[in-house]
Design a protein around this motif. Structure first.
Motif, PDB file in Angstrom:
ATOM      1  N   THR A  60      -2.939 -57.382  31.652  1.00 12.40           N
ATOM      2  CA  THR A  60      -1.837 -57.657  32.562  1.00 12.40           C
ATOM      3  C   THR A  60      -0.935 -56.425  32.690  1.00 12.40           C
ATOM      4  N   ALA A  61       0.070 -56.555  33.535  1.00  9.88           N
ATOM      5  CA  ALA A  61       0.969 -55.423  33.776  1.00  9.88           C
ATOM      6  C   ALA A  61       1.649 -54.950  32.495  1.00  9.88           C
ATOM      7  N   ASP A  62       1.999 -55.894  31.612  1.00 15.81           N
ATOM      8  CA  ASP A  62       2.669 -55.475  30.374  1.00 15.81           C
ATOM      9  C   ASP A  62       1.715 -54.783  29.410  1.00 15.81           C
ATOM     10  N   VAL A  63       0.438 -55.149  29.450  1.00 16.21           N
ATOM     11  CA  VAL A  63      -0.549 -54.432  28.638  1.00 16.21           C
ATOM     12  C   VAL A  63      -0.689 -53.004  29.153  1.00 16.21           C
ATOM     13  N   GLY A  79     -17.114 -60.044  37.036  1.00 11.06           N
ATOM     14  CA  GLY A  79     -15.776 -60.361  37.527  1.00 11.06           C
ATOM     15  C   GLY A  79     -14.721 -59.485  36.882  1.00 11.06           C
ATOM     16  N   TYR A  80     -13.645 -59.228  37.620  1.00  9.17           N
ATOM     17  CA  TYR A  80     -12.576 -58.380  37.072  1.00  9.17           C
ATOM     18  C   TYR A  80     -11.194 -58.883  37.452  1.00  9.17           C
ATOM     19  N   ASP A  81     -11.089 -60.176  37.750  1.00 11.88           N
ATOM     20  CA  ASP A  81      -9.788 -60.736  38.119  1.00 11.88           C
ATOM     21  C   ASP A  81      -8.878 -60.930  36.907  1.00 11.88           C
ATOM     22  N   ASN A  82      -9.379 -60.597  35.719  1.00 16.34           N
ATOM     23  CA  ASN A  82      -8.537 -60.629  34.521  1.00 16.34           C
ATOM     24  C   ASN A  82      -7.814 -59.297  34.295  1.00 16.34           C
ATOM     25  N   VAL A  83      -7.973 -58.368  35.227  1.00 19.44           N
ATOM     26  CA  VAL A  83      -7.275 -57.079  35.162  1.00 19.44           C
ATOM     27  C   VAL A  83      -6.304 -56.991  36.332  1.00 19.44           C
ATOM     28  N   ASP A  84      -5.073 -56.606  36.060  1.00 23.10           N
ATOM     29  CA  ASP A  84      -4.075 -56.418  37.115  1.00 23.10           C
ATOM     30  C   ASP A  84      -4.375 -55.096  37.825  1.00 23.10           C
ATOM     31  N   LEU A  85      -5.104 -55.178  38.923  1.00 23.46           N
ATOM     32  CA  LEU A  85      -5.542 -53.979  39.622  1.00 23.46           C
ATOM     33  C   LEU A  85      -4.371 -53.206  40.219  1.00 23.46           C
ATOM     34  N   ALA A  86      -3.387 -53.925  40.723  1.00 22.67           N
ATOM     35  CA  ALA A  86      -2.241 -53.256  41.338  1.00 22.67           C
ATOM     36  C   ALA A  86      -1.488 -52.420  40.315  1.00 22.67           C
ATOM     37  N   ALA A  87      -1.256 -53.015  39.139  1.00 28.80           N
ATOM     38  CA  ALA A  87      -0.539 -52.286  38.078  1.00 28.80           C
ATOM     39  C   ALA A  87      -1.351 -51.088  37.602  1.00 28.80           C
ATOM     40  N   ALA A  88      -2.670 -51.258  37.515  1.00 33.75           N
ATOM     41  CA  ALA A  88      -3.523 -50.144  37.094  1.00 33.75           C
ATOM     42  C   ALA A  88      -3.512 -49.028  38.135  1.00 33.75           C
ATOM     43  N   VAL A  94      -8.210 -45.973  36.310  1.00 27.33           N
ATOM     44  CA  VAL A  94      -9.457 -46.419  36.916  1.00 27.33           C
ATOM     45  C   VAL A  94      -9.894 -47.731  36.263  1.00 27.33           C
ATOM     46  N   VAL A  95     -10.288 -48.704  37.092  1.00 25.73           N
ATOM     47  CA  VAL A  95     -10.820 -49.978  36.591  1.00 25.73           C
ATOM     48  C   VAL A  95     -12.257 -50.117  37.082  1.00 25.73           C
ATOM     49  N   MET A  96     -13.141 -50.452  36.169  1.00 24.14           N
ATOM     50  CA  MET A  96     -14.555 -50.652  36.506  1.00 24.14           C
ATOM     51  C   MET A  96     -15.043 -51.997  35.978  1.00 24.14           C
ATOM     52  N   ASN A  97     -16.133 -52.478  36.568  1.00 21.95           N
ATOM     53  CA  ASN A  97     -16.887 -53.592  36.001  1.00 21.95           C
ATOM     54  C   ASN A  97     -18.293 -53.094  35.683  1.00 21.95           C
ATOM     55  N   THR A  98     -19.155 -53.978  35.200  1.00 17.62           N
ATOM     56  CA  THR A  98     -20.541 -53.586  34.894  1.00 17.62           C
ATOM     57  C   THR A  98     -21.484 -54.517  35.646  1.00 17.62           C
ATOM     58  N   PRO A  99     -21.569 -54.371  36.958  1.00 16.95           N
ATOM     59  CA  PRO A  99     -22.361 -55.305  37.769  1.00 16.95           C
ATOM     60  C   PRO A  99     -23.824 -55.318  37.371  1.00 16.95           C
ATOM     61  N   GLY A 100     -24.382 -56.515  37.348  1.00 15.38           N
ATOM     62  CA  GLY A 100     -25.808 -56.686  37.088  1.00 15.38           C
ATOM     63  C   GLY A 100     -26.193 -56.891  35.638  1.00 15.38           C
ATOM     64  N   GLN A 101     -25.310 -56.534  34.714  1.00 12.97           N
ATOM     65  CA  GLN A 101     -25.690 -56.584  33.301  1.00 12.97           C
ATOM     66  C   GLN A 101     -25.798 -58.016  32.765  1.00 12.97           C
ATOM     67  N   ASN A 102     -24.990 -58.932  33.320  1.00 12.39           N
ATOM     68  CA  ASN A 102     -25.020 -60.335  32.882  1.00 12.39           C
ATOM     69  C   ASN A 102     -25.779 -61.229  33.863  1.00 12.39           C
ATOM     70  N   SER A 103     -26.319 -60.624  34.913  1.00 17.22           N
ATOM     71  CA  SER A 103     -26.805 -61.419  36.046  1.00 17.22           C
ATOM     72  C   SER A 103     -27.910 -62.401  35.681  1.00 17.22           C
ATOM     73  N   VAL A 304     -13.542 -50.308  40.816  1.00 20.37           N
ATOM     74  CA  VAL A 304     -13.255 -51.452  41.701  1.00 20.37           C
ATOM     75  C   VAL A 304     -11.855 -51.397  42.306  1.00 20.37           C
ATOM     76  N   ASN A 305     -11.040 -50.451  41.903  1.00 20.38           N
ATOM     77  CA  ASN A 305      -9.686 -50.359  42.455  1.00 20.38           C
ATOM     78  C   ASN A 305      -9.487 -49.073  43.248  1.00 20.38           C
ATOM     79  N   LYS A 306     -10.479 -48.778  44.093  1.00 19.43           N
ATOM     80  CA  LYS A 306     -10.422 -47.571  44.922  1.00 19.43           C
ATOM     81  C   LYS A 306      -9.370 -47.735  46.024  1.00 19.43           C
TER      82      LYS A 306
END
Length: 306
Positions: A60-63, A79-88, A94-103, A304-306
């Protein structure tokens, strides 16, 4: 630089050992914060780190404010909705995910959920088979495509609503493209959700869509609980005693639904989509490689936050 793995629900030892090897061979230091129970522990742990690997942990923003040196966060999963992209983004992180690894893990779970509900949650009574039924896929990313492949192997017809996939591409995969969400719901005996929770999708699976599904239809959610309009689902299920819903993310009203609708609804006790040994290792190692790639070479391939 210092890399922190902060996981309330830890990676497997094999994954942690692999992450450590990748990080240290990349010339960096690894720190662990596992099974923490208080957010204050996370706030303290991020104070001097340059990179952060998480699973379902909330950044979150405080983290972000507490992590003065932070350059990159990698969410080990899609998924990456557990990261505050705006604050980052405001901090240039930079915020990334790892697409495909859990698919594959999630795709196998989706099929298992269909079978479980089709067989009355393995309680006595006449069930139904998947063969010959129509499966609707809402979105066609890594997971959706795998679900479609596995469903076809079981003899199911697969139809897809995916705005960014053309009919020819889907046809090559043995799937039929439908043009509207309304058509997808009206035609699907089983409907598997693979959409993220965004401003456009939250609450979008509503009464009108759910109540339009064929007799005996089963709605499967391995995506996010927020995409379901709970009031709409409850209304549809009250009016239609033939509908069923199974989810990997318990609804806010899950306990009440369990009592009201019995084995027509089911939620896994805790999110199971990525809970396989293989997915655990794959996502963790991918996250470590992406962090080293960014810190050493500036690689932003999965940002993911380009």
């Amino acid at each position: 630089m210092k890399v922190l793995v902060a996981t309330e629900k830890p990676f497997a030892k094999e994954a942690v050992d692999g992450i450590r090897k990748i990080v240290e061979e990349g010339g960096h230091e690894l720190a662990l914060l596992e099974k923490y129970t208080d957010k204050a522990e996370l706030l303290a742990a991020v104070a001097d780190v340059h990179a952060l690997i998480i699973r379902s942990d909330k950044v979150t923003a405080d983290v972000i404010a507490a992590a003065k040196n932070l350059k990159i966060v990698v969410r080990a999963g899609a998924g990456y909705d557990n990261v505050d992209l705006a604050a980052a983004s405001e901090r240039g992180i930079v915020v990334m995910n790892t697409p495909g690894q859990n698919s594959n893990a999630v795709a196998e779970l989706a099929l298992a959920m269909m079978i479980y509900m089709s067989r009355n949650c393995f309680t006595p009574g006449k069930g139904q088979e998947l063969q010959g039924k129509t499966l609707g896929l809402m979105a066609y990313g890594h997971i959706g495509k795998l679900v479609g492949q596995k469903a076809q192997a079981l003899g199911m017809k697969v139809i897809v609503y995916a705005r960014h996939k053309d009919a020819a591409t889907l046809a090559a995969d043995g799937c039929e493209k439908v043009e509207t969400v309304a058509e997808l719901f009206k035609r699907s005996n089983y409907l598997s959700l693979h959409i993220p929770a965004t401003a456009d999708t939250k609450g979008s699976i509503n009464y009108e869509l759910i109540s339009s599904m064929p007799k005996g239809a089963i709605l499967v959610n391995t995506a996010r609980k927020e995409v379901i309009c709970e009031e709409g689902l409850e209304k549809a299920f009250t009016e239609r005693e033939d509908l069923k819903y199974i989810t990997d993310i318990a609804a806010v009203n899950q306990a009440a639904w369990n009592e009201k609708f019995g084995n027509r609804v089911f939620a896994t006790p805790k999110k199971q989509g990525a809970e396989t040994g293989e997915a655990n290792v794959n996502a963790g190692l991918a996250a470590a490689r992406q962090i080293v790639g960014y810190l050493n070479n500036g690689d932003t391939t999965f940002q993911v936050n380009k």
